[in-house]
Motif scaffolding. Structure first.
Motif, mmCIF file in Angstrom:
data_model
loop_
_atom_site.group_PDB
_atom_site.id
_atom_site.type_symbol
_atom_site.label_atom_id
_atom_site.label_comp_id
_atom_site.label_asym_id
_atom_site.label_seq_id
_atom_site.Cartn_x
_atom_site.Cartn_y
_atom_site.Cartn_z
ATOM 1 N N ASN A 701 88.265 25.263 3.106
ATOM 2 C CA ASN A 701 88.699 24.120 3.909
ATOM 3 C C ASN A 701 89.251 24.598 5.254
ATOM 4 O O ASN A 701 89.083 25.761 5.637
ATOM 5 C CB ASN A 701 89.739 23.291 3.150
ATOM 6 N N SER A 702 89.929 23.689 5.962
ATOM 7 C CA SER A 702 90.419 23.989 7.315
ATOM 8 C C SER A 702 91.454 25.104 7.330
ATOM 9 O O SER A 702 91.639 25.777 8.351
ATOM 10 C CB SER A 702 91.012 22.727 7.956
ATOM 11 N N VAL A 703 92.131 25.322 6.195
ATOM 12 C CA VAL A 703 93.104 26.417 6.143
ATOM 13 C C VAL A 703 92.393 27.748 6.336
ATOM 14 O O VAL A 703 92.880 28.644 7.032
ATOM 15 C CB VAL A 703 93.866 26.401 4.810
ATOM 16 N N ASP A 704 91.204 27.882 5.741
ATOM 17 C CA ASP A 704 90.441 29.115 5.890
ATOM 18 C C ASP A 704 90.001 29.320 7.340
ATOM 19 O O ASP A 704 89.975 30.447 7.838
ATOM 20 C CB ASP A 704 89.223 29.077 4.971
ATOM 21 N N LEU A 705 89.651 28.226 8.013
ATOM 22 C CA LEU A 705 89.308 28.320 9.442
ATOM 23 C C LEU A 705 90.468 28.896 10.238
ATOM 24 O O LEU A 705 90.296 29.771 11.095
ATOM 25 C CB LEU A 705 88.928 26.944 9.990
ATOM 26 N N LEU A 706 91.678 28.400 9.964
ATOM 27 C CA LEU A 706 92.860 28.851 10.696
ATOM 28 C C LEU A 706 93.147 30.325 10.420
ATOM 29 O O LEU A 706 93.432 31.096 11.341
ATOM 30 C CB LEU A 706 94.070 27.990 10.314
ATOM 31 N N VAL A 707 93.040 30.730 9.153
ATOM 32 C CA VAL A 707 93.318 32.135 8.799
ATOM 33 C C VAL A 707 92.332 33.059 9.498
ATOM 34 O O VAL A 707 92.715 34.088 10.070
ATOM 35 C CB VAL A 707 93.245 32.311 7.269
ATOM 36 N N LEU A 708 91.036 32.687 9.482
ATOM 37 C CA LEU A 708 90.031 33.530 10.126
ATOM 38 C C LEU A 708 90.226 33.547 11.637
ATOM 39 O O LEU A 708 90.087 34.597 12.277
ATOM 40 C CB LEU A 708 88.626 33.023 9.775
ATOM 41 N N GLN A 709 90.567 32.413 12.201
ATOM 42 C CA GLN A 709 90.781 32.342 13.654
ATOM 43 C C GLN A 709 91.939 33.247 14.079
ATOM 44 O O GLN A 709 91.852 33.971 15.066
ATOM 45 C CB GLN A 709 91.053 30.898 14.062
ATOM 46 N N ARG A 710 93.035 33.247 13.336
ATOM 47 C CA ARG A 710 94.186 34.094 13.666
ATOM 48 C C ARG A 710 93.822 35.583 13.514
ATOM 49 O O ARG A 710 94.335 36.423 14.244
ATOM 50 C CB ARG A 710 95.372 33.739 12.761
ATOM 51 N N HIS A 711 92.922 35.870 12.577
ATOM 52 C CA HIS A 711 92.471 37.255 12.422
ATOM 53 C C HIS A 711 91.624 37.690 13.624
ATOM 54 O O HIS A 711 91.824 38.779 14.183
ATOM 55 C CB HIS A 711 91.658 37.402 11.139
ATOM 56 N N ILE A 712 90.695 36.841 14.024
ATOM 57 C CA ILE A 712 89.820 37.163 15.152
ATOM 58 C C ILE A 712 90.629 37.356 16.428
ATOM 59 O O ILE A 712 90.339 38.241 17.244
ATOM 60 C CB ILE A 712 88.757 36.061 15.334
ATOM 61 N N LEU A 713 91.677 36.547 16.610
ATOM 62 C CA LEU A 713 92.527 36.631 17.810
ATOM 63 C C LEU A 713 93.572 37.739 17.702
ATOM 64 O O LEU A 713 94.414 37.877 18.596
ATOM 65 C CB LEU A 713 93.222 35.287 18.052
ATOM 66 N N GLU A 714 93.527 38.504 16.607
ATOM 67 C CA GLU A 714 94.453 39.613 16.375
ATOM 68 C C GLU A 714 95.905 39.149 16.309
ATOM 69 O O GLU A 714 96.827 39.869 16.690
ATOM 70 C CB GLU A 714 94.289 40.699 17.449
ATOM 71 N N ILE A 715 96.088 37.917 15.827
ATOM 72 C CA ILE A 715 97.437 37.397 15.645
ATOM 73 C C ILE A 715 97.986 37.819 14.285
ATOM 74 O O ILE A 715 99.141 38.238 14.172
ATOM 75 C CB ILE A 715 97.454 35.861 15.774
ATOM 76 N N GLN A 716 97.134 37.706 13.268
ATOM 77 C CA GLN A 716 97.536 38.084 11.915
ATOM 78 C C GLN A 716 96.304 38.609 11.177
ATOM 79 O O GLN A 716 95.478 37.847 10.691
ATOM 80 C CB GLN A 716 98.142 36.885 11.167
ATOM 81 N N PRO A 717 96.150 39.954 11.077
ATOM 82 C CA PRO A 717 94.957 40.519 10.441
ATOM 83 C C PRO A 717 94.912 40.221 8.949
ATOM 84 O O PRO A 717 95.936 40.106 8.275
ATOM 85 C CB PRO A 717 95.091 42.018 10.714
ATOM 86 N N MET A 718 93.675 40.117 8.401
ATOM 87 C CA MET A 718 93.475 39.862 6.976
ATOM 88 C C MET A 718 93.272 41.177 6.232
ATOM 89 O O MET A 718 92.863 42.187 6.819
ATOM 90 C CB MET A 718 92.232 38.984 6.769
ATOM 91 N N GLU A 719 93.533 41.144 4.925
ATOM 92 C CA GLU A 719 93.219 42.288 4.093
ATOM 93 C C GLU A 719 91.702 42.407 3.946
ATOM 94 O O GLU A 719 90.954 41.449 4.147
ATOM 95 C CB GLU A 719 93.864 42.131 2.712
ATOM 96 N N GLU A 720 91.270 43.611 3.532
ATOM 97 C CA GLU A 720 89.841 43.903 3.498
ATOM 98 C C GLU A 720 89.064 42.949 2.597
ATOM 99 O O GLU A 720 87.976 42.493 2.944
ATOM 100 C CB GLU A 720 89.631 45.346 3.039
ATOM 101 N N ILE A 721 89.603 42.608 1.430
ATOM 102 C CA ILE A 721 88.880 41.742 0.512
ATOM 103 C C ILE A 721 88.607 40.376 1.131
ATOM 104 O O ILE A 721 87.550 39.761 0.933
ATOM 105 C CB ILE A 721 89.649 41.595 -0.832
ATOM 106 N N PHE A 722 89.555 39.871 1.954
ATOM 107 C CA PHE A 722 89.374 38.581 2.615
ATOM 108 C C PHE A 722 88.431 38.699 3.805
ATOM 109 O O PHE A 722 87.732 37.747 4.149
ATOM 110 C CB PHE A 722 90.727 38.017 3.048
ATOM 111 N N MET A 723 88.417 39.881 4.442
ATOM 112 C CA MET A 723 87.456 40.103 5.517
ATOM 113 C C MET A 723 86.033 40.065 4.965
ATOM 114 O O MET A 723 85.120 39.523 5.590
ATOM 115 C CB MET A 723 87.730 41.440 6.202
ATOM 116 N N LYS A 724 85.846 40.641 3.767
ATOM 117 C CA LYS A 724 84.528 40.582 3.143
ATOM 118 C C LYS A 724 84.152 39.147 2.808
ATOM 119 O O LYS A 724 83.006 38.719 2.975
ATOM 120 C CB LYS A 724 84.510 41.434 1.877
ATOM 121 N N ALA A 725 85.115 38.381 2.331
ATOM 122 C CA ALA A 725 84.849 37.001 1.929
ATOM 123 C C ALA A 725 84.526 36.107 3.115
ATOM 124 O O ALA A 725 83.858 35.078 2.958
ATOM 125 C CB ALA A 725 86.040 36.438 1.165
#
Length: 755
Positions: A701-725
């Motif tokens: 859902n939209s929460v996943d969009l926000l998490v990925l967007q913050r990762h791309i903008l280098e605001i809050q990086p994701m763990e590797e397993i979530f990067m794969k997902a």
């Protein structure tokens, strides 16, 4: 002119009501009282060059800045009220209010309402910071060290008061001859009223003129014999003949019905010339000077709230030019008495948001000038800079040969021509056009650029140093550019911003010609962290497993990682991250940055017994890649659903990515761990990947969009397993905006993500 304190009673009543309304509406404009600061350095920069010039000639003069804390436009609006500021009717229209219905309407005989420009000109103190007009700001309290009979006489010079003994008529018509001069009475009046006798002498000249026969002080007006009013106090306008003078003499007789206490205070009746001079001085002192209006300027323009009084109404004069006119009379008196070099203090108002360049005199015809911005220099020695375009205007300062200035208005008058200029020290004035020569235009010949270090870390800002040859062209426009703005940018002030690792060339070019220079900038990206795709690994004896480590950020220059095992007897790891399990037990796999050994990440490794293939069967609908499982139908992804797809006699434990146990009805999400256990000992651990689920809740859902967007903008990086997902394209690359779009299309049911 006779200075009138107020207009016709009906007119004043209306104006007073209007002013009260304005004051009530505008109450928030003046919430802070006035304050005074002594010293030239306490003034705004636009005042200072004029005051410094005066100090050169008169080092004993002191200057006090009166910060009114009033907005300039607000002040002008309050003073630009019909009837509050007057000019003679015979003045040019630039001095007069030309609004329909108000143009040339006589507020008093021969006097009409002034223009806004006239108010602005007369109220801007910077127009009068010259040796002559400065005296409208002179402090008006009595000073025994500076006030004397000789000075008073020189102020009175040219009038019938000069060196003249006093005589007057009493109420019976008898002539009384005194053995004292007018200067004696004025000096004594100043001592009693605490008002400068120089000011009193100048005020008398201003109010009644040079002749002793003036009706206000003749003692011969019918019905008012033997009464005197040297300052025209209470001389309000009236429709009857000589109305203003008679009203002033009524005040001299009984204070216009004032209480006995008030009459005693002002020594009323003024039935002798001494009582009139002294009592009027007390009136001026108590009504104005001792209430913060202790300069001619402040008596005309009520802008000092030092004593928390209402503003803009307690004004002694209506002639907008009264301070301008009286200042010259005072100056002449000081000059003739040789007193210009004594210690004096001048109290000069300052307003908020004043215009950069003061409003010029309405007497100066704007059609006589064209706007200009040309650099010029003085072509001869000792040339006066004046307050206006004529030798009749006061001198502000002098310039000499080769002194530079900027001409802001070029004169095109017929005959003698004058230019308006700004000197390099900030003084604005007028110079005779014959004495200025235009400086030939210069262009940039060379641009030198430098930087303290042309190797910059990512994220740093640094100022490029620029030196222009010749120096006269230093203010010419430059164009800045970067050959690779993705690596570093440069703004129009020469500030370089390092964006990402790489090399770029910064170019600085003159807009006016082809002169330019370049410098190379190298941006490097420091290692800030390491990410591992595993935190806990369970592998069997004899197996190998590749662990993946990633340097952060992605554009770090040194991506070399050094791998190690804390117990090589349990397991080893090579430089490619391949683990070899040797014997059962636990160890830690450590990934360390080659650039900075303090930056490292660890993974817990557990070596267990080897499982036979027959001990566990995972349904072929699921994709098993080493220790990761994908291909789950996200519409059937409960714990119960997944257990049905795994056949084993061993125990199954399922926990989320936080290691919290899940119940059969709970949803599986990215990072969920399926543990195969024997005797409560983990033999194998699989991690679930649900593509599109960036936060492990098993939903897309939209929460996943926000998490990925913050990762791309280098605001809050994701763990590797979530990067794969979130790598929806499954191309082994880091997730990007393309993956963001694919998740969005899935949410909008335009294109579903394949698991």
């Amino acid at each position: 002119m006779k200075l009138i304190k107020e207009h016709k009673k009906k007119f004043i009543f209306i104006i007073s009501l209007l002013l009260l309304i304005v004051i009530n509406i505008s109450i928030n404009f003046n919430t802070k009282a006035s304050s005074k600061l002594e010293g030239i350095e306490k003034f705004p920069s636009s005042y200072q060059p004029y005051l410094k010039e005066l100090t050169k000639k008169h080092p004993n003069w002191k200057f006090t800045a009166l910060y009114t804390n009033l907005d300039w436009n607000y002040v002008i609006n309050q003073e630009n009220v019909f009837g509050k500021n007057l000019v003679p009717k015979n003045y040019s229209d630039s001095w007069k209010n030309t609004k329909p219905g108000e143009y040339n309407v006589e507020v008093d005989s021969g006097w009409v309402d002034s223009s806004r420009q006239a108010v602005e000109y007369c109220m801007d103190p910077r127009n009068f910071l010259n040796e002559v007009r400065l005296f409208q700001f002179e402090g008006l309290s009595y000073d025994a060290h500076t006030n004397n009979l000789d000075g008073i006489e020189k102020i009175l010079y040219g009038t019938e008061f000069y060196n003249t003994k006093v005589s007057y008529l009493n109420s019976n018509g008898t002539t009384i001859n005194m053995n004292e001069k007018y200067s004696d009475l004025i000096l004594r009046g100043g001592q009693t009223s605490y008002v400068s006798p120089y000011h009193l002498a100048s005020r008398i000249k201003q109010e009644v003129g040079p002749f002793l026969s003036h009706s206000s002080i003749s003692g011969r007006v019918q019905g008012f014999e033997g009464l005197y009013n040297f300052y025209n106090i209470g001389a309000t306008s009236s429709s009857e003949p000589m109305g203003a003078i008679k009203n002033g003499l009524r005040y001299a007789r009984d204070g216009n019905g004032a209480s006995q206490e008030t009459k005693n205070k002002y020594i009323i009746p003024w039935n002798t010339k001494e009582r009139a001079i002294t009592g009027g001085g007390i009136f001026i002192g108590s009504s104005y000077i001792n209430k913060g209006q202790n300069t001619i300027y402040l008596q005309k323009f009520d802008v000092n709230d030092e004593f928390k009084n209402d503003l803009f109404w307690h004004q002694y004069m209506t002639n907008v030019l009264a301070p301008y006119s009286e200042s010259k009379s005072i100056y002449n008196g000081y000059q003739k008495s040789g007193l210009l070099d004594i210690a004096m203090n001048f109290i000069i108002p300052v307003y908020d948001n004043m215009p950069t360049i003061p409003t010029q005199s309405p007497s100066i015809n704007t059609n006589d000038f064209t706007q200009d911005n040309t650099k010029v220099y003085c072509n001869t020695t000792n040339v006066n800079i004046r307050t206006g375009p004529s030798t009749s205007y006061e001198v502000i300062t002098t310039v000499t040969q080769n002194d530079k200035m900027t001409r802001i208005q070029k004169g095109r008058q017929s005959g003698e021509r004058w230019d308006k200029v700004i000197l390099e020290n900030g003084i604005i004035g007028y110079i005779y056009q014959t004495y200025v020569t235009e400086i030939p235009p210069v262009q940039i010949e060379k641009i030198d650029i430098s930087i303290d270090n042309n190797i910059m870390p990512k994220g740093e800002r640094k100022q490029l140093q620029i030196e222009i040859t010749p120096k006269e062209a230093s203010n010419h426009k430059l164009i800045y550019s970067s050959s690779n703005p993705k690596v570093a940018t440069i703004d129009d002030t020469g500030v370089i911003q390092a964006i990402k690792s790489g090399e770029t060339t910064i170019t600085v070019k003159a807009e006016e010609n082809s002169v330019q220079n370049q410098i190379k900038i190298n941006v490097y990206s420091k290692v800030t962290g390491i990410a591992l795709d595993q935190k806990d690994i369970y592998i069997a004896v004899g197996d190998t497993f590749k662990i993946n480590a990633y340097i952060q950020p992605d554009d770090a220059d040194d991506k070399t990682i050094i791998y190690s095992s804390s117990n090589t007897e349990i397991a080893t790891i090579d430089n490619n991250g391949i683990i070899t399990a040797k014997t059962e037990g636990e160890t830690s796999i450590i990934a360390t940055s080659n650039e900075n050994s303090n930056i490292k990440q660890e993974c817990k490794l557990t070596i267990v017994r080897k499982m036979e293939d027959s001990e566990i069967h995972i349904d072929s609908s699921l994709n098993v890649n080493s220790l990761e499982i994908s291909g789950i139908d996200y519409s059937k992804n409960t714990v119960s659903d997944i257990k049905q797809l795994i056949i084993t006699d061993l125990d199954i434990e399922i926990v989320n990515y936080k290691n919290e146990p899940l119940q059969d009805t709970d949803i599986l999400g990215t990072g969920t761990k399926i543990r195969i256990k024997e005797n409560n000992k983990i033999l194998r651990e699989y991690k679930i990947i649900l593509y599109g689920d960036a936060n492990g809740d098993g939903k897309i859902n939209s929460v996943d969009l926000l998490v990925l967007q913050r990762h791309i903008l280098e605001i809050q990086p994701m763990e590797e397993i979530f990067m794969k997902a979130t790598n929806i394209r499954k191309n082994g690359k880091k997730p990007s905006s393309v993956d963001l779009l694919l998740i969005q299309r899935h949410i909008l049911e335009l294109q579903f993500i394949e698991q």
